[in-house]
Each structure stands twice: as structure tokens, then as C-alpha cells.
Design an enzyme around this catalytic site. Sequence first.
Site, PDB file in Angstrom:
ATOM      1  CD  GLU A  43      16.033  -6.132   1.336  1.00  0.00           C
ATOM      2  OE1 GLU A  43      15.708  -6.011   0.144  1.00  0.00           O
ATOM      3  OE2 GLU A  43      17.225  -6.129   1.730  1.00  0.00           O
ATOM      4  CE  LYS A 114      16.193  -3.785  -2.981  1.00  0.00           C
ATOM      5  NZ  LYS A 114      16.814  -5.028  -2.456  1.00  0.00           N
ATOM      6  CB  CYS A 160      18.198  -3.292   0.838  1.00  0.00           C
ATOM      7  SG  CYS A 160      19.720  -4.254   1.067  1.00  0.00           S
TER       8      CYS A 160
END
Length: 281
Positions: A43, A114, A160
Site C-alpha cells: 500500500e 480501497k 490493507c
Amino acid sequence: MSRIVVACVGMRSSRDPAANREAAIAGVNAAADAGAVYVQTPEMTALLERDRAALFDKIREEDADETIAALREVARRRGVTVHLGSLAIRVGEKVANRAVVIGPDGAILATYDKIHLFDVDLPNGETWRESNTYVGGDRAVIARAPLGEAGEAGIGVAICYDIRFPHLYRAYGEAGAAILTAPAAFTRQTGEAHWQVLARARAIENGAFFVAAAQGGVHEDGRETYGHSIIVDPWGRVLAEGDAEPGIVAAQIDLDAVAEARRRIPSLRHGRPFTLVGGAG
């Protein structure tokens, strides 16, 4: 042939996009030298910057992003699939935390923004409000990626904090993804407590490989990340795991193990609808 080598590039990204880009290029080349046909970076590969004004000054829209362009060329030159774990990409007045999966011909196979944003107050006093700067995505994405002699396989793309949302990964598993991902910049505190168990759980629940490159160490912008890039097999066994230092984590995987795990524990076929009765209120 279903056996291939996959690799994670552990990094400690700084406030300097050019330096981070060179580190990512070096990592992908090192992984390719080790025989990897799929290489993943963490990330925020290109930039870790908490100052909002500085962030907006340094980032670009996807078509103008120099790191994407450079890694497309590396993927083409080395003939490997490169999964840029994520980059900060300008989207109007906000920013997308965007993963980019690049095929061995240099073409972009898939992008993913994300979905779940990290808005938390941790017990040690750390406060994070990703939603102040970033806009969450609304599409789950499986990248159909060429993986050397193993042929094409589905890669469930996530980033993440997404790792804490098992229904996302269940959707990927039910759709047949063989590799699940969560390239990360986990905080040290939460990583020490939860990182490995979450990675193993997502693999076990879905009978899939789990591959996650990670940021690690104390960064120039002041944050401390956990590192521990990890590769887990469909039975939950950790095949390789790094530490907080930048470096390559690689493992040979056998994609036939996905079908075998799903045959032994066919939970992906056993889900049933139900009604929830009662509740906290």
C-alpha cells in the site's frame, strides 16, 4: 504446470516519490531475478505523506502517474505480472487509494480503489481519518492475471484495512479467485496484534492463497508500520513472512492446492440464507 513463484516487495516508503519509485523498480527486478512471475508491492508504494497539502502537490491523476508508467515498463521488460499494492491517485478534490495490476505485456489488467477507509482512534493515542482525504471505492475487483506456466488465475484485489471485512473476501472466494491480497501499511500496534491471524483466516475461509506486501519501520512522515509481508497457503500455513525491514519475501506456490483445499472443506458451497433474530437494541 501449476507451480509458480510469487513475491512481495517490502518497502519503507518516504515523502520522495522518485526515491520510492526506484526502490519499487529495484524490488520488482530482484523478485523477477529470483524467478517470480507475480510480484506485489505494498500500500502507498509511491508516497507516504500525512500532510494533505504536500500530498496533493506530489500526486497525479492515473494517466500521468510516473510510478505506474515506470512499473508498466518493468513488467513488460521482465515479463511478469506486477501488482502495485496501491498509490495515491488524484480524483478531483480528493484522492483514491488505488491498486493497479499490470500484466506481463505492460498493459493495465485491473484497478481497484480501497473500499474500507481507516477511521480509527487507537489505544496508544494514534488517530487516523482516511476519509478526510481519501474517497472510498465501491467495486470489488478480480484481476485475471497471467501467471507464467500456470496460466491465468483470478486475483482478488483489496488493500490493507479491507482485510478486516471477511465478506469482501468471501465474495472473491465464491467467484473463484485463487489468490487473495491485502498489500498494507498496517500500524505497528495493530499489526503485532492481528496481522498474521487475519491473513491466515482469510486464506482458510476461502481455500485460497493469501499474498500481502507490507510497509515496515519508521517512516519519514512519522508513522511506524508493522511490515511482515506474508504469503499463506489455502490450508492456512505461512509459506514465507518478512520482518519490518524492506526486502523480498518469496515462495513457490502450487495453484492446484486451491482446488484441493476447497474439495476438502467445501464451505464456499455451503453458505445458506438466514434471518437474524434479536439484536443488541
